[in-house]
Design an enzyme around this catalytic site. Structure first.
Site, short mmCIF file in Angstrom:
data_model
loop_
_atom_site.label_atom_id
_atom_site.label_comp_id
_atom_site.label_asym_id
_atom_site.label_seq_id
_atom_site.Cartn_x
_atom_site.Cartn_y
_atom_site.Cartn_z
N CYS A 1 0.84 -1.21 0.00
CA CYS A 1 0.00 0.00 0.00
C CYS A 1 0.86 1.25 0.00
CB CYS A 1 -0.91 0.02 1.23
SG CYS A 1 -1.98 -1.41 1.36
C1 BEZ Z 1 0.61 -4.59 1.81
O1 BEZ Z 1 0.12 -3.51 1.53
O2 BEZ Z 1 1.81 -4.77 1.75
C2 BEZ Z 1 -0.25 -5.73 2.22
C3 BEZ Z 1 -1.43 -5.49 2.88
C4 BEZ Z 1 -2.20 -6.56 3.29
C5 BEZ Z 1 -1.77 -7.86 3.01
C6 BEZ Z 1 -0.59 -8.08 2.32
C7 BEZ Z 1 0.18 -7.01 1.93
#
Ligand code: BEZ
Length: 211
Positions: free
Chosen positions: A45
């Protein structure tokens, strides 16, 4: 609520990093991108929001306003933005909705409980100036989105909105487009003065009309 292409994009008022926002007012007469991410302070994210911020000029060129969302709170968003700016070398320049009560997530069906009960998936909605939903895509939490593809789709949608054309597989800005089947052969020269190729009666191409 299960939304479909062509539906009215539900309106809402929500808290965001840029204050209380009414969605339709925020969009005005522009195109819009509403996208959700699973959680603040997560690696994928962080890169996605940084990438989106760096595309500010590309979205502006396309009269497109962007807004992000997760079910984390406002204070969390604000702290996380500092990290995004630092690590992605940018300035987050669009609002992030704090959807703690899940009002917007539920309105847009962004929580897929069999994937995760407590977080939004990576949903993307492109909304036209008429407030109708033009595109929906859903990615899992583990796959960061391709924002160049999002820009490509907006280009395609805007071409279709302004000219009687569609875009073929893997089309990129500047390449030939497809003339809509509804256009009669006899009307093509007037409508597409740059010329056209008639490969089959149903497959007619023309240079991108807005260049
Ligand atoms: C991420 O943004 O890295 C992420 C968020 C939730 C699950 C897996 C990765």
């Amino acid at each position: 609520m299960s939304l479909k292409l062509g539906d009215q994009a539900p309106d809402f008022t929500a808290d965001s990093t840029e204050g209380k926002i009414n969605f339709h007012e925020y969009l005005g007469n522009n195109w819009g991108v509403l996208f959700s991410h699973p959680a603040d302070f997560t690696p994928v994210c962080t890169t996605e929001l940084g990438t989106t911020a760096k595309l500010k000029k590309d979205f502006e060129k396309r009269n497109t306003k962007v807004i992000a969302l997760s079910v984390d709170g406002l204070e969390s968003h604000k702290e996380w933005v500092k990290d995004i700016n630092e690590t992605q070398n940018t300035d987050v320049n669009f609002p992030i909705i704090a959807d703690e009560d899940r009002k917007v997530s539920e309105l847009y069906d962004m929580i897929h409980p069999n994937s995760n009960e407590n977080a939004t998936v990576r949903s993307v909605f492109v909304i036209g100036p008429d407030k109708k939903i033009k595109l929906m895509i859903t990615y899992p939490a583990s796959t960061g989105r391709n924002f160049d593809e999002l820009i490509r789709v907006i280009d395609s949608l805007q071409l279709t909105a302004n000219y009687s054309v569609a875009t073929p597989a893997n089309w990129k800005h500047g390449e030939d487009v497809v003339i809509a089947p509804a256009i009669a052969d006899a009307d093509i020269p007037d409508k597409f003065p740059k010329g056209h190729k008639r490969i089959k009666p149903y497959l007619r191409t023309t240079p991108q009309p807005n260049l």
